[in-house]
Design an enzyme around this catalytic site. Structure first.
Site, PDB file in Angstrom:
ATOM      1  CG  ASN A 148      -2.118  -0.892   1.065  1.00 38.22           C
ATOM      2  OD1 ASN A 148      -2.672  -0.987  -0.020  1.00 38.22           O
ATOM      3  ND2 ASN A 148      -2.526  -1.556   2.142  1.00 38.22           N
ATOM      4  CB  CYS A 169      -6.265  -5.636  -2.232  1.00 39.54           C
ATOM      5  SG  CYS A 169      -6.937  -5.009  -0.682  1.00 39.54           S
ATOM      6  CG  HIS A 170      -6.868  -9.252   2.177  1.00 38.69           C
ATOM      7  ND1 HIS A 170      -5.574  -9.376   2.641  1.00 38.69           N
ATOM      8  CD2 HIS A 170      -7.454  -8.311   2.950  1.00 38.69           C
ATOM      9  CE1 HIS A 170      -5.401  -8.558   3.659  1.00 38.69           C
ATOM     10  NE2 HIS A 170      -6.526  -7.914   3.876  1.00 38.69           N
ATOM     11  CG  HIS A 199      -8.486  -0.178   0.297  1.00 35.01           C
ATOM     12  ND1 HIS A 199      -7.726   0.271   1.356  1.00 35.01           N
ATOM     13  CD2 HIS A 199      -8.096  -1.459   0.083  1.00 35.01           C
ATOM     14  CE1 HIS A 199      -6.913  -0.707   1.757  1.00 35.01           C
ATOM     15  NE2 HIS A 199      -7.123  -1.764   0.999  1.00 35.01           N
ATOM     16  NE  ARG A 278     -25.551   8.418  13.457  1.00 34.17           N
ATOM     17  CZ  ARG A 278     -25.999   9.245  12.525  1.00 34.17           C
ATOM     18  NH1 ARG A 278     -25.642  10.525  12.537  1.00 34.17           N
ATOM     19  NH2 ARG A 278     -26.792   8.797  11.571  1.00 34.17           N
TER      20      ARG A 278
END
Length: 449
Positions: A148, A169-170, A199, A278
Site C-alpha cells: 500500500n 488486495c484481499h 479499497h 455514533r
C-alpha cells in the site's frame, strides 16, 4: 519449477500464508522460494518457517534466504512484494503524530489521506527502483504487488516501467465472506461482480442462483446488527460506516469501516465527537495494531522458531498462489486485480488504476471490461483518484507542488484544514521524512503571487 521471490519476506506472518498457499499445490511444491529482506533477523525467522511449512506439507522446495536483492531477483519468474518503506518508526508514527498536531485524526492512514500520500511518496521511488532492476534481471517476471497505497503504487509502476505488475488486495473476497456471514448465506453459494478502485470497489451484483441478495443485506442493516464486527485479538470494531454508505449509495463497498471513514469527509470531524461515537470509529487504529504486533513479535518468533511440532497450514484467501498456479498449469481462474484503466470502466479516467475481475491462465492476467459504473459510485471514486493521480505525478515529475495539490484535494484533509494549514502540514511532514523522500520533493517550490 518456477523461481518465486518474496520481497520483504521478513513480514513473516504474511509470507507464511503465501508460502503455505503456494506449497500446498502439488504442481508448485518443488518451486524455488527466494526470501529477500533487508532485516537479517526477521529473514532468518521466515526461512525457518518456510522449512517447517515444507515439512508439514511434504513439499520439497528449494529455499534460499538472502539480503542481496540482485541474487533474489535474478531469473525470477514471480516476485511477490510486501515491503513497508520506513517501517512503523519513523514512517507510520510520523504519518499519525504530525497531522494530529493540526487536529487531523486518522484510522489506518496507509491508502489515502495525508498518511496515504506520505506513504506513497516514500514507497513509489523504492518500488520503481526495484521494478527497473526486474527489467534487467528478470524481464519476464510477473510482479505481484501487495504494498500500500495500492492504487498509487501500481499506477506508478505500470505507467513508468515495463515490468508486468498487478496489484493484489484481499478486500473484495474478504468483504464478500463477511457479507455472507452477515446474511447467513454460505459464501460457496454466492457469486458477485465487483468493480471500482482499490479499497473503494463496490459489489454491482451479489447473488445466489440468480437471486439478488441485496434485499437480505438491507434487512441486516435494518435489524440493527451492524454495530460490531470481530477483529483479531478479540477487539470488536464497529462496521457502521460501510452500512451507512450502503444506505446512502445503494451498493456495498469492499474496504472496512475504519478504512472507509477516512476516504470521505463525512465521519471524522474534530468538532463532532458524537460522530466518532455514533459510528464507532477507532482513531489511531493502525498505531494500535502495529504496537500490538511489535509487542507480540518476540513471542511469535519463539513460537515459530522453537516449536517442534509441524506448522499447521490453512489456505488463505490471498490471490497470489492462485495466479501462479493458473499461469503454471493453465487452470483458469477469476481473481480481482489492480490494473490500468484502458477501456475497462468507462466513467473513470483513462489510465487510472482500477480494481476489476481478471481471468488468469497461461495467457497471464486478462482484465474484464465492466462498462459504466452507477454515477454516484464513479463520482465518489473520482475524489480518491484525484489524490492518487497527483501523488503519482509528484513522484514521476519531481514537482513538490503536486504534493500540496494532492493534500488540498484529499476529502478528509480538505474537510478539516484550511489551505495555510495544509501547506504547513505538508512542509512539516516532508521535512520530518528527510531522506525517505526523494530529493526533488524536498525542495520547496516558489509560491506564485
Amino acid at each position: 519449477m518456477p523461481k518465486i521471490t518474496f520481497i520483504g519476506a521478513g513480514s513473516t506472518v504474511f509470507a507464511r500464508n503465501l508460502m503455505g498457499d503456494i506449497l500446498s499445490f502439488p504442481e508448485l511444491s518443488e518451486s524455488t522460494l527466494v526470501l529477500y529482506d533487508i532485516n537479517a533477523e526477521r529473514l532468518k525467522t521466515s526461512e525457518i518457517v518456510a522449512h517447517k511449512l515444507a515439512e508439514s506439507l511434504g513439499a520439497k522446495p528449494r529455499i534460499i534466504a538472502t539480503t542481496d536483492r540482485v541474487q533474489a531477483l535474478e531469473g525470477a519468474d514471480y516476485a511477490i512484494n510486501m515491503i513497508q518503506v520506513a517501517g512503523y518508526k519513523p514512517g507510520t508514527v510520523l504519518d499519525f503524530e504530525i497531522p494530529k498536531k493540526y487536529g487531523l485524526r486518522q484510522t489506518i492512514a496507509d491508502t489515502l489521506g495525508i498518511g496515504g500520500i506520505m506513504r506513497g511518496l516514500r514507497t513509489i521511488p523504492v518500488l520503481l527502483e526495484m521494478s527497473h532492476e526486474m527489467e534487467r534481471l528478470c524481464p519476464d517476471v510477473l510482479h505481484l504487488n501487495y504494498v500500500n497505497p495500492m492504487a498509487m503504487n501500481t499506477w506508478a509502476l505500470l505507467k513508468a516501467t515495463r515490468t508486468k505488475t498487478v496489484g493484489l488486495c484481499h478486500s473484495v473476497q474478504g468483504t464478500a465472506e463477511q457479507l455472507a456471514q452477515d446474511i447467513e448465506v454460505p459464501i460457496e453459494e454466492i457469486n458477485y461482480l465487483c468493480a471500482g478502485i482499490n479499497h473503494m470497489a463496490f459489489y454491482l451484483r451479489f447473488e445466489r442462483n440468480g437471486e439478488d441478495l441485496y434485499p437480505k443485506i438491507r434487512a441486516f442493516l435494518e435489524s440493527g446488527k451492524t454495530a460490531y464486527r470481530g477483529h483479531g485479538g478479540g477487539v470488536q470494531l464497529a462496521d457502521k460506516v460501510r452500512y451507512e454508505m450502503f444506505r446512502r449509495l445503494g451498493y456495498f463497498v469492499t474496504e472496512s469501516s475504519e478504512h472507509f471513514s477516512e476516504y470521505t469527509p463525512y465521519f471524522i470531524k474534530r468538532d463532532r465527537p458524537d460522530l466518532i461515537e455514533r459510528f464507532g470509529i477507532p482513531l489511531d487504529e493502525y498505531i494500535r495494531r502495529c504496537e500490538e504486533q511489535i509487542a507480540g513479535w518476540e513471542h511469535l518468533r519463539e513460537e515459530l522458531e522453537q516449536n517442534t511440532h509441524p506448522l499447521p497450514v490453512h489456505r488463505s484467501h490471498e490471490y497470489g498462489s492462485l495466479i501462479i498456479h493458473s499461469q503454471e498449469t493453465g487452470t483458469p481462474r477469476v481473481v480481482y486485480g489492480n490494473v490500468l484503466n484502458h477501456g475497462l470502466i468507462e466513467n473513470l479516467p483513462e489510465g487510472c488504476c482500477v480494481e476489476v475481475p481478471c481471468l488468469v491462465d497461461k495467457n497471464g492476467i486478462q482484465p474484464t471490461r465492466i462498462g459504466s459504473l452507477p454515477p454516484q459510485l464513479a463520482a465518489l471514486m473520482q475524489t480518491n483518484i484525484n489524490v492518487q493521480s497527483l501523488v503519482v505525478e509528484a513522484v514521476l515529475t519531481g514537482k513538490r507542488e503536486h504534493v500540496y495539490h494532492a493534500a488540498m484535494l484529499d476529502p478528509h484533509t480538505a474537510a478539516e484544514l484550511d489551505l495555510d494549514q495544509i501547506w504547513s502540514l505538508v512542509d512539516e511532514l516532508l521535512a520530518a521524512h528527510g531522506d525517505w523522500i526523494p530529493e526533488p520533493l524536498r525542495s520547496k517550490p516558489v509560491m506564485r503571487s
